[in-house]
Structure formats: structure tokens, C-alpha cells
Design a protein around this motif. Structure first.
Motif, PDB file in Angstrom:
ATOM      1  N   VAL A  17      12.770   6.009   0.163  1.00  0.00           N
ATOM      2  CA  VAL A  17      12.293   4.920  -0.698  1.00  0.00           C
ATOM      3  C   VAL A  17      11.091   4.239  -0.038  1.00  0.00           C
ATOM      4  O   VAL A  17      10.052   4.005  -0.684  1.00  0.00           O
ATOM      5  N   ASP A  18      11.214   3.948   1.251  1.00  0.00           N
ATOM      6  CA  ASP A  18      10.104   3.318   1.968  1.00  0.00           C
ATOM      7  C   ASP A  18       8.841   4.171   1.905  1.00  0.00           C
ATOM      8  O   ASP A  18       7.745   3.676   1.647  1.00  0.00           O
ATOM      9  N   ASP A  19       9.028   5.482   2.133  1.00  0.00           N
ATOM     10  CA  ASP A  19       7.873   6.396   2.104  1.00  0.00           C
ATOM     11  C   ASP A  19       7.258   6.436   0.708  1.00  0.00           C
ATOM     12  O   ASP A  19       6.032   6.452   0.559  1.00  0.00           O
ATOM     13  N   CYS A  20       8.129   6.452  -0.291  1.00  0.00           N
ATOM     14  CA  CYS A  20       7.656   6.505  -1.687  1.00  0.00           C
ATOM     15  C   CYS A  20       6.831   5.252  -1.992  1.00  0.00           C
ATOM     16  O   CYS A  20       5.740   5.339  -2.573  1.00  0.00           O
ATOM     17  N   ILE A  21       7.357   4.094  -1.568  1.00  0.00           N
ATOM     18  CA  ILE A  21       6.641   2.839  -1.824  1.00  0.00           C
ATOM     19  C   ILE A  21       5.284   2.857  -1.105  1.00  0.00           C
ATOM     20  O   ILE A  21       4.248   2.585  -1.709  1.00  0.00           O
ATOM     21  N   LYS A  22       5.323   3.211   0.170  1.00  0.00           N
ATOM     22  CA  LYS A  22       4.077   3.233   0.961  1.00  0.00           C
ATOM     23  C   LYS A  22       3.059   4.172   0.334  1.00  0.00           C
ATOM     24  O   LYS A  22       1.902   3.823   0.133  1.00  0.00           O
ATOM     25  N   GLN A  23       3.524   5.373   0.011  1.00  0.00           N
ATOM     26  CA  GLN A  23       2.606   6.389  -0.520  1.00  0.00           C
ATOM     27  C   GLN A  23       1.997   5.934  -1.850  1.00  0.00           C
ATOM     28  O   GLN A  23       0.787   6.021  -2.040  1.00  0.00           O
ATOM     29  N   HIS A  24       2.822   5.433  -2.739  1.00  0.00           N
ATOM     30  CA  HIS A  24       2.303   5.070  -4.060  1.00  0.00           C
ATOM     31  C   HIS A  24       1.491   3.790  -4.041  1.00  0.00           C
ATOM     32  O   HIS A  24       0.639   3.577  -4.900  1.00  0.00           O
ATOM     33  N   LEU A  25       1.745   2.930  -3.051  1.00  0.00           N
ATOM     34  CA  LEU A  25       0.948   1.698  -2.985  1.00  0.00           C
ATOM     35  C   LEU A  25      -0.417   1.951  -2.391  1.00  0.00           C
ATOM     36  O   LEU A  25      -1.422   1.407  -2.837  1.00  0.00           O
ATOM     37  N   SER A  26      -0.439   2.751  -1.335  1.00  0.00           N
ATOM     38  CA  SER A  26      -1.676   2.838  -0.555  1.00  0.00           C
ATOM     39  C   SER A  26      -2.527   4.059  -0.857  1.00  0.00           C
ATOM     40  O   SER A  26      -3.750   3.984  -0.759  1.00  0.00           O
ATOM     41  N   SER A  27      -1.889   5.198  -1.227  1.00  0.00           N
ATOM     42  CA  SER A  27      -2.655   6.446  -1.246  1.00  0.00           C
ATOM     43  C   SER A  27      -3.841   6.408  -2.210  1.00  0.00           C
ATOM     44  O   SER A  27      -4.887   6.957  -1.918  1.00  0.00           O
ATOM     45  N   THR A  28      -3.678   5.749  -3.346  1.00  0.00           N
ATOM     46  CA  THR A  28      -4.799   5.746  -4.295  1.00  0.00           C
ATOM     47  C   THR A  28      -5.455   4.359  -4.385  1.00  0.00           C
ATOM     48  O   THR A  28      -6.259   4.115  -5.289  1.00  0.00           O
ATOM     49  N   ALA A  29      -5.090   3.479  -3.444  1.00  0.00           N
ATOM     50  CA  ALA A  29      -5.588   2.098  -3.553  1.00  0.00           C
ATOM     51  C   ALA A  29      -7.074   2.005  -3.218  1.00  0.00           C
ATOM     52  O   ALA A  29      -7.584   2.751  -2.375  1.00  0.00           O
ATOM     53  N   HIS A  30      -7.749   1.093  -3.879  1.00  0.00           N
ATOM     54  CA  HIS A  30      -9.146   0.800  -3.558  1.00  0.00           C
ATOM     55  C   HIS A  30      -9.179   0.138  -2.177  1.00  0.00           C
ATOM     56  O   HIS A  30      -8.267  -0.637  -1.850  1.00  0.00           O
ATOM     57  N   PRO A  31     -10.214   0.411  -1.364  1.00  0.00           N
ATOM     58  CA  PRO A  31     -10.275  -0.192  -0.023  1.00  0.00           C
ATOM     59  C   PRO A  31     -10.123  -1.717  -0.051  1.00  0.00           C
ATOM     60  O   PRO A  31      -9.569  -2.308   0.891  1.00  0.00           O
ATOM     61  N   ALA A  32     -10.531  -2.354  -1.144  1.00  0.00           N
ATOM     62  CA  ALA A  32     -10.435  -3.820  -1.225  1.00  0.00           C
ATOM     63  C   ALA A  32      -8.984  -4.295  -1.180  1.00  0.00           C
ATOM     64  O   ALA A  32      -8.693  -5.418  -0.773  1.00  0.00           O
ATOM     65  N   ALA A  33      -8.084  -3.407  -1.610  1.00  0.00           N
ATOM     66  CA  ALA A  33      -6.669  -3.813  -1.679  1.00  0.00           C
ATOM     67  C   ALA A  33      -5.918  -3.504  -0.382  1.00  0.00           C
ATOM     68  O   ALA A  33      -4.806  -3.991  -0.176  1.00  0.00           O
ATOM     69  N   LEU A  34      -6.536  -2.688   0.492  1.00  0.00           N
ATOM     70  CA  LEU A  34      -5.774  -2.182   1.645  1.00  0.00           C
ATOM     71  C   LEU A  34      -5.283  -3.256   2.618  1.00  0.00           C
ATOM     72  O   LEU A  34      -4.116  -3.225   3.027  1.00  0.00           O
ATOM     73  N   PRO A  35      -6.117  -4.240   3.008  1.00  0.00           N
ATOM     74  CA  PRO A  35      -5.611  -5.230   3.986  1.00  0.00           C
ATOM     75  C   PRO A  35      -4.384  -5.983   3.471  1.00  0.00           C
ATOM     76  O   PRO A  35      -3.409  -6.165   4.199  1.00  0.00           O
ATOM     77  N   ILE A  36      -4.433  -6.357   2.216  1.00  0.00           N
ATOM     78  CA  ILE A  36      -3.341  -7.141   1.637  1.00  0.00           C
ATOM     79  C   ILE A  36      -2.074  -6.272   1.490  1.00  0.00           C
ATOM     80  O   ILE A  36      -0.954  -6.717   1.741  1.00  0.00           O
ATOM     81  N   LEU A  37      -2.278  -4.983   1.139  1.00  0.00           N
ATOM     82  CA  LEU A  37      -1.134  -4.077   1.016  1.00  0.00           C
ATOM     83  C   LEU A  37      -0.521  -3.799   2.383  1.00  0.00           C
ATOM     84  O   LEU A  37       0.701  -3.769   2.545  1.00  0.00           O
ATOM     85  N   SER A  38      -1.383  -3.660   3.373  1.00  0.00           N
ATOM     86  CA  SER A  38      -0.868  -3.374   4.715  1.00  0.00           C
ATOM     87  C   SER A  38      -0.075  -4.586   5.233  1.00  0.00           C
ATOM     88  O   SER A  38       0.994  -4.443   5.828  1.00  0.00           O
ATOM     89  N   TYR A  39      -0.554  -5.789   4.922  1.00  0.00           N
ATOM     90  CA  TYR A  39       0.167  -7.018   5.308  1.00  0.00           C
ATOM     91  C   TYR A  39       1.548  -7.044   4.628  1.00  0.00           C
ATOM     92  O   TYR A  39       2.564  -7.329   5.256  1.00  0.00           O
ATOM     93  N   LEU A  40       1.562  -6.700   3.372  1.00  0.00           N
ATOM     94  CA  LEU A  40       2.814  -6.719   2.598  1.00  0.00           C
ATOM     95  C   LEU A  40       3.820  -5.709   3.170  1.00  0.00           C
ATOM     96  O   LEU A  40       5.005  -6.012   3.318  1.00  0.00           O
ATOM     97  N   LEU A  41       3.307  -4.535   3.518  1.00  0.00           N
ATOM     98  CA  LEU A  41       4.211  -3.474   3.989  1.00  0.00           C
ATOM     99  C   LEU A  41       4.737  -3.722   5.408  1.00  0.00           C
ATOM    100  O   LEU A  41       5.740  -3.142   5.811  1.00  0.00           O
ATOM    101  N   GLN A  42       4.043  -4.613   6.147  1.00  0.00           N
ATOM    102  CA  GLN A  42       4.516  -4.916   7.511  1.00  0.00           C
ATOM    103  C   GLN A  42       5.852  -5.654   7.494  1.00  0.00           C
ATOM    104  O   GLN A  42       6.543  -5.741   8.498  1.00  0.00           O
ATOM    105  N   SER A  43       6.163  -6.270   6.368  1.00  0.00           N
ATOM    106  CA  SER A  43       7.372  -7.078   6.298  1.00  0.00           C
ATOM    107  C   SER A  43       8.243  -6.593   5.132  1.00  0.00           C
ATOM    108  O   SER A  43       8.203  -7.141   4.042  1.00  0.00           O
TER     109      SER A  43
END
Ligand code: FPP
Ligand code: MG
Length: 332
Positions: A17-43
């Protein structure tokens, strides 16, 4: 009771589930969204809803053959429910102007309301792409109805802010919508995917009702009375926003006219300055005991239903432990 005990049985699935969430959130994300997504996934949070979905499914399909495709649908579904939960928290923190979530600055505090609104919708839309992969209209309907209820719950709660005449049944109806609805979708979705009978789904719905209440009642109690630092957010957030919760409803009915006025004045201040006064009154009138008794009854009802739904097994035991974990947070 540690939540980890329940999770041992579904360790691999939770990683999926964690891998699925990470993959679907980040793999196709625009670079503008990456810092905020990475912050979210840290917790990542406690993953209570995916754990519930996985444990129920495993309990319901014991001894049956589960195909690879069915398993994958389960992982997509559990991931989608968690993403919707995350999205709702991001938006809830905007509504509540909450600065702290999971012991760190909330998204809206760190990136501002505009980014938080967009992120919430982003998370929700990714959840929908996962639901599409489940290829099941019953599941899509469940999810859509849950999000509708959650939004209604928030709207009603906003309307009822500062209303000390809110009664317990109206309050519970709010909790059922804002929190219970997603638990209901989680439990029913798991039951659907496990091809449960109509009668089983009916029982799962009742179980989810009590579980949702148990969860939000403890959350609301802790918001007012946390004494063991269980909270990973600020104490008294509901009070600061004029949100009426069970401790306040029960207290208000026991107060003298003079104390009722003081309580009303504290509530309109829009901060947590009066929390000590409220906590003292709650203890003085033994309202904390009444609240705990109320919550214990919800837990008991959920336990009873669970034993009716699932045959005795390590998975049933693990769901019981999950319930215990949720309720034990309020024990002093
Ligand atoms: C937490 O309540 C909030 C919820 C349980 C639901 C919030 C729902 C929405 C904002 C509508 C649905 C939105 C989307 C994007 C699906 P709380 O404030 O009592 O809990 P807290 O103490 O954790 O903040
Ligand atoms: Mg909130």
C-alpha cells in the motif's frame, strides 16, 4: 496496546500500500508538486484504514483462493482510501486553521492555503485513478457517497460552531458523516471485494458506524482532555474554533446558569485560554467519566458486532486490537 501487533499479520500488504501510494503520488507528478509531496510522505501516519481493510479482507477470505488481480484490487482500494483520508486532513487543517499535524507544521501552515487546497484535490484525484483500476462500480459508488458525507459533515459542523444547544444525537450525526463515512466505505469495500453476502455487508455497515464514532469520540475527547501527550496536534483546537464536542455537550447540561455564561464567553473568545477552566469543571462534574463510559459502550458494541461478523481467527483478534488501540488513547 501497541498498534504494531495488529500490523504484523499484514506487514507485506501494508508495504505494498505504501509503495502504491508513493508511486502514484510521485511518479507522474509535476516537479512543482514534488517538495510538498515528499514532505507529506515523510510522515505516513498510522494507516488505520488500510490496516482495517486488509485485516477484514484476510479474515473474510481465509481458506479461499485469492487471485493476483483480486489482491491487486485490494491494494488499490486500500491505497485510495488512505489517500482520501490524507486529502481530507489537508483540507480539514485549512478549515480549522490548524498549524500542527502529525507533530509537524501542517501543509497549510508551511505552504499556505492555496497550495493546501490544490494538494487536497491532487490527492483526491490520485485516489480516483486508483479506484478506476479496481474496475468496480459498487466501490466507486461507496467512495463517492463517503466523500459526499464527509463534506456534508464539515459543512454542518461549521454551521453548528458555538451552538452549545447542539444535542448529542445531532453531534453524533456530524461525526458519522465526517469520520464514520470513510470507515463505512473502508469496511463495506473490503466486504465487497471479499464477495461478502448482503447480510454480511449489513453487519459490516453497523460495525463501521460504531468504529467511526469510537474513533472520532476519542479524538474529540483527547482534543479537550489529553493528559498523556497522545496528540500529535495542538490541544484545544476544537475549542479554539468553537467546535462543540461530547465533553462540552455533557458539561453544559450540568453547569449552573453562571458557569454556563462563563462557558459561552470562553467559546466565543476563539482561543484556548479557557481550557483549564473547562477541564477543571469537567473533572469537578465527573463529565470525563461520563464521556469515557459513553466511549466504552461504543467500543463494546463494535466488539460484539465484530465477533458476529468474523469467525475466531488471528485476523479477528488483530481487528480487536486495533479497536482497543483506538479506545485506549483516552485512558488516564
Ligand atoms: C478531521 O476532523 C476531519 C475529518 C474527519 C473529515 C474532513 C473532511 C473534509 C474536509 C471533506 C472531504 C474532503 C476531501 C478532500 C475528501 P477534526 O478536525 O475533528 O480532526 P483533527 O483533530 O484531526 O483535526
Ligand atoms: Mg481539524
Amino acid at each position: 496496546m501497541s498498534i504494531k501487533v495488529s500490523y504484523r499479520l499484514i506487514k507485506e500488504e501494508l508495504i505494498q500500500v505504501d509503495d502504491c501510494i508513493k508511486q502514484h503520488l510521485s511518479s507522474t507528478a509535476h516537479p512543482a508538486a514534488l517538495p510538498i509531496l515528499s514532505y507529506l510522505l515523510q510522515s505516513p501516519g498510522k494507516r488505520i484504514r488500510p490496516a482495517l481493510i486488509l485485516l477484514l479482507y484476510k479474515a473474510l477470505t481465509q481458506g479461499k483462493t485469492v487471485t493476483e488481480a483480486q489482491h491487486q484490487h485490494l491494494i488499490y482500494f486500500a491505497s485510495a482510501i488512505e489517500l482520501i483520508h490524507l486529502a481530507s486532513l489537508v483540507h480539514d487543517d485549512i478549515i480549522d486553521e490548524a498549524d500542527i499535524r502529525r507533530s509537524r507544521p501542517s501543509i497549510q501552515a508551511k505552504w499556505g492555503v492555496g497550495s493546501a487546497v490544490s494538494l487536497g484535490v491532487y490527492l483526491y484525484s490520485v485516489a480516483l485513478t486508483l479506484i478506476a483500476k479496481v474496475e468496480n462500480l459498487d466501490i466507486l459508488t461507496l467512495i463517492s457517497l463517503a466523500v459526499k458525507s464527509m463534506s456534508e459533515g464539515e459543512l454542518i459542523q461549521l454551521k453548528e460552531r458555538h451552538n452549545l444547544n447542539l444535542n448529542t444525537s445531532d453531534y453524533l450525526a456530524i461525526l458519522q458523516r465526517k469520520t464514520g463515512a470513510l470507515f463505512k466505505a473502508a469496511c463495506l469495500g473490503s466486504g465487497h471485494l471479499a464477495q461478502g453476502s448482503t447480510s454480511l455487508l449489513g453487519k459490516l455497515e453497523k460495525f463501521a458506524y460504531h468504529l467511526g464514532l469510537l474513533f472520532q469520540l476519542t479524538d474529540d475527547y483527547l482534543d479537550m482532555m489529553d493528559s498523556h501527550a497522545h496528540l500529535t496536534k495542538k490541544l484545544g483546537q476544537d475549542l479554539a474554533k468553537g467546535q462543540i464536542t461530547l465533553p462540552l455537550i455533557m458539561l453544559y447540561t450540568t453547569l449552573s446558569a453562571k458557569d454556563s455564561q462563563t462557558l459561552q464567553a470562553i467559546l466565543v473568545q476563539g482561543n484556548t485560554l479557557g481550557i483549564q477552566w473547562i477541564q477543571d469543571k469537567i473533572r469537578q462534574h465527573k463529565v470525563h467519566i461520563q464521556c469515557k463510559t459513553y466511549i466504552a459502550k461504543e467500543q463494546e458494541q463494535a466488539f460484539t458486532l465484530l465477533h458476529d461478523i468474523l469467525v475466531t481467527s488471528k485476523y479477528q483478534e488483530a481487528v480487536c486490537q486495533l479497536l482497543q488501540y483506538v479506545a485506549e488513547r483516552i485512558l488516564d
